[in-house]
Write an enzyme that holds these catalytic residues in place. Structure first.
Site, PDB file in Angstrom:
ATOM      1  N   HIS A 375      -2.018  15.302  -5.983  1.00  0.00           N
ATOM      2  CA  HIS A 375      -0.830  14.939  -6.756  1.00  0.00           C
ATOM      3  C   HIS A 375       0.283  15.949  -6.606  1.00  0.00           C
ATOM      4  CE1 HIS A 375      -3.381  12.225  -9.492  1.00  0.00           C
ATOM      5  NE2 HIS A 375      -2.988  11.653  -8.389  1.00  0.00           N
ATOM      6  N   CYS A 688       3.475   1.982  14.277  1.00  0.00           N
ATOM      7  CA  CYS A 688       3.716   2.736  13.046  1.00  0.00           C
ATOM      8  C   CYS A 688       2.867   4.006  12.950  1.00  0.00           C
ATOM      9  CB  CYS A 688       3.497   1.861  11.820  1.00  0.00           C
ATOM     10  SG  CYS A 688       1.845   1.207  11.700  1.00  0.00           S
TER      11      CYS A 688
HETATM   12  C1  PEP Z   1      -2.517   4.352  11.610  1.00  0.00           C
HETATM   13  O1  PEP Z   1      -3.750   4.274  11.581  1.00  0.00           O
HETATM   14  O2  PEP Z   1      -1.867   4.666  12.636  1.00  0.00           O
HETATM   15  C2  PEP Z   1      -1.726   4.098  10.385  1.00  0.00           C
HETATM   16  C3  PEP Z   1      -0.403   4.070  10.411  1.00  0.00           C
HETATM   17  O3  PEP Z   1      -2.413   3.935   9.233  1.00  0.00           O
HETATM   18  P1  PEP Z   1      -2.915   5.143   8.298  1.00  0.00           P
HETATM   19  O4  PEP Z   1      -2.328   6.422   8.846  1.00  0.00           O
HETATM   20  O5  PEP Z   1      -2.425   4.831   6.930  1.00  0.00           O
HETATM   21  O6  PEP Z   1      -4.405   5.064   8.453  1.00  0.00           O
END
Ligand code: PEP
Ligand code: MG
Length: 761
Positions: A375, A688
């Site tokens: 947190h 992403c």
């Molecule tokens: C990933 O696995 O690249 C992703 C964006 O998800 P997280 O980092 O939340 O596992």
């Protein structure tokens, strides 16, 4: 709050007898050395052991044998060990207990011929701690090969608290000697920890007000101690209520939720009962709090889940505050007493404590412990304060007033930096500030390549505070909204209404910009205390994310319901994480259909359009691409998980982090083949994972065919600068060639390319 009552405990074999004798010794008019000698005799006789020794820390990080029974008497004040040397030195260096049946054969055993200790096999040693620092070591040894029980260790830990009190008098080792004695205090030092919150900062170290020194460890009057506890608890609970009401915490925001959870801890019945039991066993109220906290810290060391550990940190913070109330020393830090730019150094820090320091003068935080998902880190990020974690013994090595530089981007701390380091870092800080000004000035320029290709740049978000970056013209939307955060910071599974409130707020703030909501990725390292998943040997490969959602459809349906309610009459983008087989998408789509039907029959407005996509995080999906394309509207490559499984390298393990390079040609080949399938099927591809946040990596991905990225907001500026300096067609041809490489990495070639073609990376 449970009623606090006194228990009658008079077990003749109880450690109370030993503790009572020690109390008598402490009350005697004898000198400090005589009392120390008496204490080792009491321990050896009551625990039925051959040897008991006390080592105290002296100047120069030396541990000197100050009292002993069982060893050669002439070794007292003669035997000395360096911190880190032998078992005793190891206990002092790590502040941890060592319990061995056969100490002689332990690799760390340091034989001292003057002591005659070669006869003894069993060994247990506990650190003597004063204000969180090791000031000595208490050791018990025996000829018999045996390990000591947890109860015996607890008694020794309690006695160690009494010894700390005795040492504090300054009659054994002078306070001046200890203050001046730290041989490390003068050196410029460099530590590498973990990057918890980004940014560079420079300032003067301020030690977070640490644990109150427990002056009276034992008490004969439990009723009085219980009364003191009650008063202190009332004070603690009132002060937290005040903090929540006075702080400018947004209703429904994460910081508010965190503080509400924190308030819950201060009323926790289980914790209060443990305190009562400890007082009833003969401890003073202060040492009861301290002991309960120590027990918890010891347990915390064994808990794997980062999330649970961070919860325990909050509880530890509550304990510290209770100690302050007991000692009458509870005051909020006064801003005028703090240096103009300071770096806070703490073993752990609670969210309430951070808020009390305010934002103005606090420039950075160094933690000995903590977790990236704790947190305190979530709040620090929201306040844009850099944090470096896991700097072992930071509170021992750093002193108030020391100049410190912290680099949250790389997880590094420079203590008392020399002129060269100071100059270099100052230069970096200035360059960063200039770069941010340049990026800010370029905000209205589109992310367009030199040959006219418009690239879509989106942000990864998970907090309300991230959403403000959407206002920037060059941010196209939210490419990944991690919805698990409300699950992680809530004391129980959030209901449909509270989820819908969060999602609705995000959509309102996003306006016309698209938001991709990823359904919860809980499980793995994101354990919920109210939904424990036990017995997973490899949680990252275990029951997590959509697997949980499909096995417990009620939970996933509630989330779909909340998303549908929040996106009434607007487009809704839902992304499923951790898909392994395409049939899972069919199952999830059925649940969405059920929720749409339910909304319709309840007369609730439904989203204008629902687009469903998946993350590509599991290598098995790479061999189901054509079937996948028939089922989704978009995909997003999650390189964080995909690469950890592809290369079999745990994404959280520092040891294996350089076993592969993200710019391996096979990674680029995989991206190319995914894009080709997407383009053929008319499915929108995105990316992403963290990889896209670095300009050189993003450049390689552009060359492999990607046109849409999602990344942390701070990376938008640097990646856009790269995009605007790039001729994409030319790069694509080069990346095609690199894809045929059999090298483990094509990073060098890409760096060379960027240099030769003046691409800003
Ligand atoms: C990933 O696995 O690249 C992703 C964006 O998800 P997280 O980092 O939340 O596992
Ligand atoms: Mg992932």
């Amino acid at each position: 709050m449970p009623r606090i009552t006194q228990k009658v405990t008079e077990d003749p074999s109880s450690p109370l007898i030993l503790l009572r004798q020690i109390r008598d010794v402490m009350a005697s008019p004898a000198s400090a050395q005589e009392r120390l000698d008496a204490i080792v005799r009491v321990i050896a006789s009551e625990m039925g052991c051959d040897v008991c020794s006390v080592y105290l820390l002296r100047a120069g990080d030396v541990l000197e044998l100050f009292a002993n029974v069982g060893l050669n008497p002439s070794s007292v004040h003669l035997t000395r060990l360096q911190v880190g040397e032998g078992l005793v030195g190891d206990i002092a260096a790590t502040a941890s207990t060592i319990n061995l049946a056969d100490a002689q054969h332990h690799p760390k055993f340091a034989y001292r011929p003057e002591t005659g200790e070669e006869k003894y096999n069993a060994f247990v040693g506990v650190p003597i701690l004063q204000s969180g620092k090791v000031v000595g070591v208490l050791v018990v040894q025996d000829k018999q090969e045996k390990t000591f029980s947890n109860d015996q260790i607890e008694v020794l830990q309690t006695v160690a608290m009494v010894l700390a009190e005795l040492n504090q008098s300054g009659k054994l080792v002078s306070r001046r000697e200890l203050r001046e004695g730290s041989s490390t205090a003068l050196y410029s030092q460099h530590f590498i920890g973990l990057k918890f919150a980004p940014g560079l900062a420079r300032g003067v170290a301020v030690m977070h007000r640490k644990r109150i020194e427990v002056k009276i460890a034992l008490s004969e009057d439990p009723a009085k101690e219980l009364q003191r506890l009650q008063i202190a608890l009332n004070g603690l609970q009132d002060s937290i209520d005040k903090l929540i009401h006075q702080s400018d915490l947004e209703e429904g925001g994460e910081q508010r939720d965190i503080m509400e959870t924190y308030r819950m801890f201060a009323h926790d019945k289980g914790w209060i009962n443990q305190l009562v039991d400890a007082i009833n066993s003969g401890l003073s109220a202060e040492s009861a709090v301290s002991k309960t906290q120590d027990d918890m810290t010891a347990r915390m060391g064994k808990v794997q889940s980062e999330y649970i550990r961070s919860r325990l940190h909050d509880l530890e913070d509550v304990s510290n505050r209770l100690l302050q109330h007991l000692s009458g020393e509870h005051k909020t830090p006064i801003s005028s007493d703090l240096p103009a730019r300071f770096i806070l150094v703490a073993r752990t820090l609670g969210p309430a404590e951070l808020l009390e320091y305010g934002r103005k003068k606090l420039k950075g935080i160094i933690l000995e412990d903590g977790a990236a998902t704790s947190h305190i880190v979530i709040i620090a990020r929201a306040m844009e304060i850099p944090v470096v974690g896991k700097i072992a013994s930071a509170t021992n090595l750093i002193q108030s007033g020391d100049p410190v530089i912290i680099d949250g981007d790389n997880g590094e701390v420079y203590l008392r930096p020399n002129d060269d380091i100071e100059r270099t870092i100052t230069e970096h800080i200035r360059a960063n500030q200039m770069r941010s000004q340049i990026y800010a000035a370029q905000q209205n320029l589109p992310p367009m390549t030199l040959d006219g290709q418009r690239i879509s740049l989106n942000i990864n978000a998970g907090l309300f505070v991230d959403v403000k970056y959407l206002q920037a013209e060059d941010v196209d939307g939210i490419g990944l909204y991690r919805t698990e955060l409300p699950y992680l910071i809530s004391p129980s599974m959030p209901d449909v209404r509270s989820q819908a409130r969060v999602y609705g707020k995000i959509l309102r703030q996003a306006g016309d910009k698209p938001v991709i909501f990823r359904t919860f990725d809980i499980g793995g390292d994101k354990q919920l205390p109210y939904f424990p998943i036990d017995g997973e040997e490899n949680p990252a490969l275990g029951w997590r994310a959509t697997r949980i959602g499909l096995d417990r459809p009620a939970i996933l349906r509630r989330q779909f319901r909340a998303l549908i309610h929040a996106a009434a009459d607007k487009p809704l983008n839902v992304m499923l994480p951790f898909i392994t087989q395409v049939s899972e998408i069919d199952e999830a789509r059925k649940l969405i259909a059920l929720e749409i039907a339910r909304a319709k029959s309840d007369g609730i407005a439904i989203p204008k359009k629902i687009r469903v996509g998946t993350m590509i995080e599991v290598p098995a999906l790479l061999w189901q691409l054509s079937a996948l394309m028939k089922r989704v509207d978009f995909i997003s490559i999650g390189s964080n998980d995909l690469l950890q499984f592809l290369f079999a390298c745990d994404r959280g393990s520092q040891r294996v982090s350089d076993r592969y390079d993200t710019l391996a040609p096979e990674v680029l080949r995989i991206v190319r083949s995914i894009i080709a399938e997407c383009n053929a099927a008319g499915v929108e591809p995105g990316f992403c994972g963290e990889m896209a946040s670095k300009p050189i990596e993003a450049m390689a991905l552009l060359g492999a065919g990607l046109r849409s990225f999602s990344m942390p907001p701070s990376s938008i500026g640097p990646v856009k600068s790269m995009v605007r300096s790039l001729h994409l067609e030319e790069l694509t041809k080069y990346v095609d060639i690199l894809c045929t490489s059999s090298e483990p990495s094509v990073r060098r070639m890409l760096e060379r390319y960027a240099m030769d073609h003046k691409v800003v990376v």
